[in-house]
Design an enzyme around this catalytic site. Structure first.
Site, short mmCIF file in Angstrom:
data_model
loop_
_atom_site.label_atom_id
_atom_site.label_comp_id
_atom_site.label_asym_id
_atom_site.label_seq_id
_atom_site.Cartn_x
_atom_site.Cartn_y
_atom_site.Cartn_z
N HIS A 1 0.83 -1.21 0.13
CA HIS A 1 -0.11 0.02 0.11
C HIS A 1 0.79 1.22 0.05
CE1 HIS A 1 -3.82 2.24 0.86
NE2 HIS A 1 -3.02 2.97 1.35
N CYS A 2 0.78 1.86 -1.00
CA CYS A 2 1.60 3.14 -1.39
C CYS A 2 1.10 4.30 -0.71
CB CYS A 2 2.18 3.34 -2.80
SG CYS A 2 3.37 4.56 -3.08
#
Length: 114
Positions: free
Chosen positions: A89-90
């Site tokens: 998850h960026c």
């Protein structure tokens, strides 16, 4: 002579960077759809002997969202959904990097580094 060339190249790279960032943010990363009805998982949870025989190509059950998920799918603790071929998850794109938006994320990183 070189100043207009550099200005055009810089603006082109910035335009491509913004386009890839927008595509990575708004593209679906490959979320596993939630079932419409509740699924009975009692047979899967009671049979613990099959875990050693399971191969990597079997579908598994997510403990958090309680749905079947394909191989290499992982649950994102921030999005609260399972994502196919999840990388991470960026926080830069506020989205998971998964099967369907990984190309745009890699292009975004390339243009950022350029």
């Amino acid at each position: 002579l070189w100043c207009p060339f550099h200005a055009v190249m810089f603006n082109l790279i910035v335009l491509l960077l913004l386009a890839c960032h927008t595509r990575a943010v708004f593209a679906d990363p490959g979320m596993v759809p939630l079932p419409d009805t509740a699924i009975d998982f009692s047979d899967l949870r009671s049979s613990t002997s099959h875990k050693s025989e399971r191969s990597n190509e079997d579908w598994t059950v997510c403990n958090r969202c309680e749905t079947y998920r394909p191989p290499r799918a992982h649950h994102c603790r921030i999005c609260h959904r399972c994502v196919r071929r999840m990388d991470h998850h960026c926080p830069w794109i506020n989205n998971c990097v998964g099967e369907l938006n990984q190309k745009y994320f890699i292009q975004f990183l390339f243009y950022t580094g350029t």
